[in-house]
Design a protein around this motif. Sequence first.
Motif, mmCIF file in Angstrom:
data_model
loop_
_atom_site.group_PDB
_atom_site.id
_atom_site.type_symbol
_atom_site.label_atom_id
_atom_site.label_comp_id
_atom_site.label_asym_id
_atom_site.label_seq_id
_atom_site.Cartn_x
_atom_site.Cartn_y
_atom_site.Cartn_z
ATOM 1 N N GLU A 125 0.927 -1.348 0.106
ATOM 2 C CA GLU A 125 0.060 0.103 -0.175
ATOM 3 C C GLU A 125 0.876 1.336 0.166
ATOM 4 O O GLU A 125 1.823 1.393 0.803
ATOM 5 C CB GLU A 125 -1.046 0.114 1.164
ATOM 6 N N GLY A 126 0.459 2.220 -0.736
ATOM 7 C CA GLY A 126 0.874 3.307 -0.553
ATOM 8 C C GLY A 126 2.350 3.665 -1.774
ATOM 9 O O GLY A 126 2.668 2.762 -2.071
ATOM 10 N N ASP A 127 2.743 4.876 -1.990
ATOM 11 C CA ASP A 127 3.741 5.045 -2.663
ATOM 12 C C ASP A 127 5.113 4.669 -2.144
ATOM 13 O O ASP A 127 6.114 4.518 -2.966
ATOM 14 C CB ASP A 127 3.758 6.720 -3.124
ATOM 15 N N ASN A 128 5.121 4.363 -0.860
ATOM 16 C CA ASN A 128 6.517 4.031 -0.253
ATOM 17 C C ASN A 128 6.131 2.743 0.660
ATOM 18 O O ASN A 128 6.215 2.875 1.735
ATOM 19 C CB ASN A 128 7.085 5.202 0.478
ATOM 20 N N SER A 129 5.671 1.721 0.088
ATOM 21 C CA SER A 129 5.129 0.488 0.901
ATOM 22 C C SER A 129 6.098 -0.182 1.580
ATOM 23 O O SER A 129 7.351 -0.147 1.094
ATOM 24 C CB SER A 129 4.479 -0.516 0.038
ATOM 25 N N TYR A 155 10.136 9.154 -16.232
ATOM 26 C CA TYR A 155 9.334 7.906 -16.127
ATOM 27 C C TYR A 155 8.279 7.990 -15.041
ATOM 28 O O TYR A 155 7.155 7.782 -14.956
ATOM 29 C CB TYR A 155 10.081 6.668 -16.105
ATOM 30 N N TYR A 156 9.071 8.249 -13.762
ATOM 31 C CA TYR A 156 8.451 8.617 -12.407
ATOM 32 C C TYR A 156 7.501 9.621 -12.396
ATOM 33 O O TYR A 156 6.301 9.625 -11.912
ATOM 34 C CB TYR A 156 9.358 8.302 -11.222
ATOM 35 N N ALA A 157 8.086 10.795 -12.997
ATOM 36 C CA ALA A 157 7.104 11.754 -13.019
ATOM 37 C C ALA A 157 5.858 11.718 -13.772
ATOM 38 O O ALA A 157 4.858 12.442 -13.544
ATOM 39 C CB ALA A 157 7.991 13.122 -13.701
ATOM 40 N N SER A 158 6.108 11.110 -15.045
ATOM 41 C CA SER A 158 4.793 10.861 -15.882
ATOM 42 C C SER A 158 3.745 9.921 -15.557
ATOM 43 O O SER A 158 2.654 10.178 -15.806
ATOM 44 C CB SER A 158 5.349 10.799 -17.391
ATOM 45 N N ASN A 159 4.381 8.693 -14.706
ATOM 46 C CA ASN A 159 3.596 7.551 -14.464
ATOM 47 C C ASN A 159 2.976 7.810 -12.885
ATOM 48 O O ASN A 159 2.036 7.544 -12.575
ATOM 49 C CB ASN A 159 4.218 6.345 -14.673
ATOM 50 N N GLU A 160 3.909 8.437 -12.032
ATOM 51 C CA GLU A 160 3.702 8.389 -10.590
ATOM 52 C C GLU A 160 3.284 7.122 -10.026
ATOM 53 O O GLU A 160 2.321 7.215 -9.321
ATOM 54 C CB GLU A 160 2.504 9.564 -10.451
ATOM 55 N N PRO A 206 8.893 0.133 -6.340
ATOM 56 C CA PRO A 206 9.950 0.606 -5.303
ATOM 57 C C PRO A 206 11.222 1.087 -5.741
ATOM 58 O O PRO A 206 11.892 0.164 -6.643
ATOM 59 C CB PRO A 206 9.597 -0.677 -4.314
ATOM 60 N N VAL A 207 12.010 1.800 -4.777
ATOM 61 C CA VAL A 207 13.433 2.189 -5.186
ATOM 62 C C VAL A 207 14.045 1.862 -3.867
ATOM 63 O O VAL A 207 13.515 2.168 -2.864
ATOM 64 C CB VAL A 207 13.435 3.498 -5.758
ATOM 65 N N SER A 208 15.490 1.928 -3.973
ATOM 66 C CA SER A 208 16.418 1.758 -2.792
ATOM 67 C C SER A 208 17.615 2.798 -3.177
ATOM 68 O O SER A 208 18.253 2.862 -4.533
ATOM 69 C CB SER A 208 17.054 0.305 -2.670
ATOM 70 N N HIS A 209 17.994 3.481 -2.304
ATOM 71 C CA HIS A 209 18.861 4.486 -2.477
ATOM 72 C C HIS A 209 18.697 5.643 -3.427
ATOM 73 O O HIS A 209 19.647 6.287 -3.872
ATOM 74 C CB HIS A 209 20.493 3.782 -2.745
ATOM 75 N N LEU A 267 9.588 8.090 -2.774
ATOM 76 C CA LEU A 267 9.057 8.520 -3.764
ATOM 77 C C LEU A 267 7.883 9.584 -3.479
ATOM 78 O O LEU A 267 6.940 9.192 -2.597
ATOM 79 C CB LEU A 267 8.149 7.508 -4.825
ATOM 80 N N ASN A 268 8.176 10.830 -3.795
ATOM 81 C CA ASN A 268 7.335 11.862 -3.381
ATOM 82 C C ASN A 268 6.709 12.720 -4.620
ATOM 83 O O ASN A 268 7.279 13.537 -5.148
ATOM 84 C CB ASN A 268 8.128 12.952 -2.420
ATOM 85 N N PHE A 269 5.483 12.220 -4.646
ATOM 86 C CA PHE A 269 4.755 12.911 -5.808
ATOM 87 C C PHE A 269 3.534 13.849 -5.349
ATOM 88 O O PHE A 269 2.667 13.784 -4.854
ATOM 89 C CB PHE A 269 3.957 11.734 -6.542
#
Length: 250
Positions: free
Chosen positions: A75-79, A155-160, A164-167, A245-247
Amino acid sequence: MQNKFLLLGIALVSLTACKTTSLQVANVETQKNISINNELKNDEEFAKFIEPYTLKLNKEMNQKISHTQVDLTKEGDNSNLGNLLADFTFDGADVWAKANLNKNVDAALINIGGIRTTIGKGDIMLKNVFEVMPFENEVIIVKFKGSDLQGLFDYYASNETNNPVSHLYIETQNKQVSKTLINGKPVNPNQDYYVATSDYLALGGDNMKFFSRGESIPTGIKLRDLFIEYFKKNQQINPKEEVRLNFIGK
């Protein structure tokens, strides 16, 4: 006269080439449909044959490999489960890169769609990891020039999407990139960066075409095997609650 024979020869060859082979249709008989329900009897002989294998598999799949104090969700943008598995991907790829490339991995990126389910609070069984990651995806390290990472951020900006990412820290405002960090530092366009991901994404899966800008380096490590290894190494799972990730304006 010779021209006439030549034309006749060409015509005959053409007709021969166009000749079709006669095909015979096999005799097809309509068979009775078999409904799969409670009335369908088990094959006792087959069940007896596979029973020892079933028992062995169930015993292996139900072995405890770790424990979590909280529900691990998507759940959420930073699960918490997404962040955890992205960190496992980073850690495993970094160990491999140090040993085989004499380089450090700078970041990791996986897709939320590849995480197929969640893990409830309590003991984590081996079968839980197979349920979370049923695919045979391999860890790939992609070498980027810093200037080529803009495609990743765009890519992240357009898709939101909460892949998940690390570092990595990616901040966007109204679908525009506003801030990006790797290991807490701004991207140096002239520096080489090594990003760990899956072979599915490295090949452009989920429309991540930006990976084609980099050089893919296979590791031979299966993502699921890596996750199992790191769950075993971490007997008490305490996932990081961290905004990566902060949209803004999503």
